[in-house]
Write a protein that holds these residues in place. Sequence first.
Motif, PDB file in Angstrom:
ATOM      1  N   ASP A 152      -9.212   1.034   1.972  1.00  0.00           N
ATOM      2  CA  ASP A 152     -10.398   0.030   2.270  1.00  0.00           C
ATOM      3  C   ASP A 152     -10.347  -1.066   1.462  1.00  0.00           C
ATOM      4  O   ASP A 152     -10.377  -2.243   2.037  1.00  0.00           O
ATOM      5  CB  ASP A 152     -11.529   0.975   1.923  1.00  0.00           C
ATOM      6  CG  ASP A 152     -13.062   0.054   2.168  1.00  0.00           C
ATOM      7  OD1 ASP A 152     -13.130  -0.404   3.416  1.00  0.00           O
ATOM      8  OD2 ASP A 152     -13.797  -0.047   1.270  1.00  0.00           O
ATOM      9  N   THR A 153      -9.742  -0.960   0.214  1.00  0.00           N
ATOM     10  CA  THR A 153      -9.588  -2.172  -0.510  1.00  0.00           C
ATOM     11  C   THR A 153      -8.524  -3.080   0.217  1.00  0.00           C
ATOM     12  O   THR A 153      -8.503  -4.388   0.007  1.00  0.00           O
ATOM     13  CB  THR A 153      -8.982  -1.758  -2.070  1.00  0.00           C
ATOM     14  OG1 THR A 153     -10.008  -0.868  -2.679  1.00  0.00           O
ATOM     15  CG2 THR A 153      -8.739  -2.900  -2.688  1.00  0.00           C
ATOM     16  N   ALA A 154      -7.326  -2.543   0.389  1.00  0.00           N
ATOM     17  CA  ALA A 154      -6.281  -3.135   1.061  1.00  0.00           C
ATOM     18  C   ALA A 154      -6.858  -3.940   2.359  1.00  0.00           C
ATOM     19  O   ALA A 154      -6.658  -5.105   2.555  1.00  0.00           O
ATOM     20  CB  ALA A 154      -5.178  -2.490   1.600  1.00  0.00           C
ATOM     21  N   HIS A 164      -7.276   7.918   0.731  1.00  0.00           N
ATOM     22  CA  HIS A 164      -7.348   7.137  -0.527  1.00  0.00           C
ATOM     23  C   HIS A 164      -8.294   5.960  -0.373  1.00  0.00           C
ATOM     24  O   HIS A 164      -8.172   5.217   0.523  1.00  0.00           O
ATOM     25  CB  HIS A 164      -6.032   6.707  -1.186  1.00  0.00           C
ATOM     26  CG  HIS A 164      -6.143   6.660  -2.609  1.00  0.00           C
ATOM     27  ND1 HIS A 164      -6.515   5.100  -3.182  1.00  0.00           N
ATOM     28  CD2 HIS A 164      -5.896   7.257  -3.629  1.00  0.00           C
ATOM     29  CE1 HIS A 164      -6.589   5.343  -4.640  1.00  0.00           C
ATOM     30  NE2 HIS A 164      -6.181   6.632  -4.845  1.00  0.00           N
ATOM     31  N   ALA A 165      -9.065   5.615  -1.529  1.00  0.00           N
ATOM     32  CA  ALA A 165      -9.927   4.390  -1.199  1.00  0.00           C
ATOM     33  C   ALA A 165      -9.096   3.111  -1.402  1.00  0.00           C
ATOM     34  O   ALA A 165      -9.521   1.844  -0.810  1.00  0.00           O
ATOM     35  CB  ALA A 165     -10.781   4.438  -2.512  1.00  0.00           C
ATOM     36  N   ASN A 166      -7.888   3.455  -1.572  1.00  0.00           N
ATOM     37  CA  ASN A 166      -6.877   1.750  -1.564  1.00  0.00           C
ATOM     38  C   ASN A 166      -6.937   1.389  -0.168  1.00  0.00           C
ATOM     39  O   ASN A 166      -6.438   0.137   0.002  1.00  0.00           O
ATOM     40  CB  ASN A 166      -5.728   2.078  -2.099  1.00  0.00           C
ATOM     41  CG  ASN A 166      -5.427   2.241  -3.620  1.00  0.00           C
ATOM     42  OD1 ASN A 166      -6.425   1.720  -4.559  1.00  0.00           O
ATOM     43  ND2 ASN A 166      -4.377   2.823  -4.096  1.00  0.00           N
ATOM     44  N   LEU A 219       0.878  -1.285  -0.075  1.00  0.00           N
ATOM     45  CA  LEU A 219       0.008  -0.164  -0.017  1.00  0.00           C
ATOM     46  C   LEU A 219       0.897   1.242  -0.049  1.00  0.00           C
ATOM     47  O   LEU A 219       1.579   1.404   0.821  1.00  0.00           O
ATOM     48  CB  LEU A 219      -0.797  -0.078   1.305  1.00  0.00           C
ATOM     49  CG  LEU A 219      -1.895   1.197   1.312  1.00  0.00           C
ATOM     50  CD1 LEU A 219      -2.969   1.221   0.154  1.00  0.00           C
ATOM     51  CD2 LEU A 219      -2.553   1.072   2.762  1.00  0.00           C
ATOM     52  N   ARG A 259      -9.836  -4.820   2.926  1.00  0.00           N
ATOM     53  CA  ARG A 259     -10.787  -5.785   2.554  1.00  0.00           C
ATOM     54  C   ARG A 259     -10.278  -7.331   2.207  1.00  0.00           C
ATOM     55  O   ARG A 259     -10.691  -8.247   2.517  1.00  0.00           O
ATOM     56  CB  ARG A 259     -11.871  -5.241   1.825  1.00  0.00           C
ATOM     57  CG  ARG A 259     -12.679  -4.174   2.412  1.00  0.00           C
ATOM     58  CD  ARG A 259     -13.772  -3.620   1.238  1.00  0.00           C
ATOM     59  NE  ARG A 259     -14.769  -2.650   1.919  1.00  0.00           N
ATOM     60  CZ  ARG A 259     -16.027  -2.851   2.132  1.00  0.00           C
ATOM     61  NH1 ARG A 259     -16.578  -4.053   1.789  1.00  0.00           N
ATOM     62  NH2 ARG A 259     -16.635  -1.996   2.602  1.00  0.00           N
ATOM     63  N   ILE A 260      -9.167  -6.865   1.133  1.00  0.00           N
ATOM     64  CA  ILE A 260      -8.499  -8.186   0.681  1.00  0.00           C
ATOM     65  C   ILE A 260      -7.840  -8.863   1.688  1.00  0.00           C
ATOM     66  O   ILE A 260      -7.756 -10.252   1.859  1.00  0.00           O
ATOM     67  CB  ILE A 260      -7.793  -7.519  -0.350  1.00  0.00           C
ATOM     68  CG1 ILE A 260      -8.324  -7.046  -1.669  1.00  0.00           C
ATOM     69  CG2 ILE A 260      -6.566  -8.559  -0.875  1.00  0.00           C
ATOM     70  CD1 ILE A 260      -7.320  -6.390  -2.800  1.00  0.00           C
ATOM     71  N   SER A 261      -7.221  -8.005   2.729  1.00  0.00           N
ATOM     72  CA  SER A 261      -6.369  -8.591   3.652  1.00  0.00           C
ATOM     73  C   SER A 261      -7.358  -9.470   4.943  1.00  0.00           C
ATOM     74  O   SER A 261      -6.812 -10.558   4.966  1.00  0.00           O
ATOM     75  CB  SER A 261      -5.644  -7.449   4.378  1.00  0.00           C
ATOM     76  OG  SER A 261      -4.695  -6.890   3.694  1.00  0.00           O
ATOM     77  N   LEU A 277      -1.074  -1.623  -4.322  1.00  0.00           N
ATOM     78  CA  LEU A 277      -2.035  -0.539  -4.625  1.00  0.00           C
ATOM     79  C   LEU A 277      -1.397   0.688  -4.432  1.00  0.00           C
ATOM     80  O   LEU A 277      -1.048   1.173  -3.352  1.00  0.00           O
ATOM     81  CB  LEU A 277      -3.209  -0.730  -3.345  1.00  0.00           C
ATOM     82  CG  LEU A 277      -3.751  -2.046  -3.431  1.00  0.00           C
ATOM     83  CD1 LEU A 277      -4.802  -2.347  -2.097  1.00  0.00           C
ATOM     84  CD2 LEU A 277      -4.693  -2.416  -4.558  1.00  0.00           C
TER      85      LEU A 277
END
Length: 107
Positions: free
Chosen positions: A22-24, A18-20, A12, A26-28, A106
Amino acid sequence: MDPAKRKLGLMLSTSPDHANLDTAVRISRAALERGVDLYLYLIDDGVLTVDRPEIRDLAERGAKLFVCAYACQKRGIPLSEPDRLNYCGLVVLTDLINGSDRFLALN
């Protein structure tokens, strides 16, 4: 391959707003729930997320957390909590990339 034997590397580099992020997270969380070994590397503005509750939670759930020491230095973030974090450089990032079954960046 059994998910419990897989390694996921995730980098990251973006700021907390940044929206990344939240993405990180959730994936994690999904990876950890499946028993995947998770290696999270925070670099550039990503080091600004190091004290966020969601990042702390990932570490408590078993994620191996690596933080770029140079990026912390450039942003005035003191190096602390060596029991929870691994401060390192790009050599470790290279090892994470090479040692992971999958690696996501990301940016």
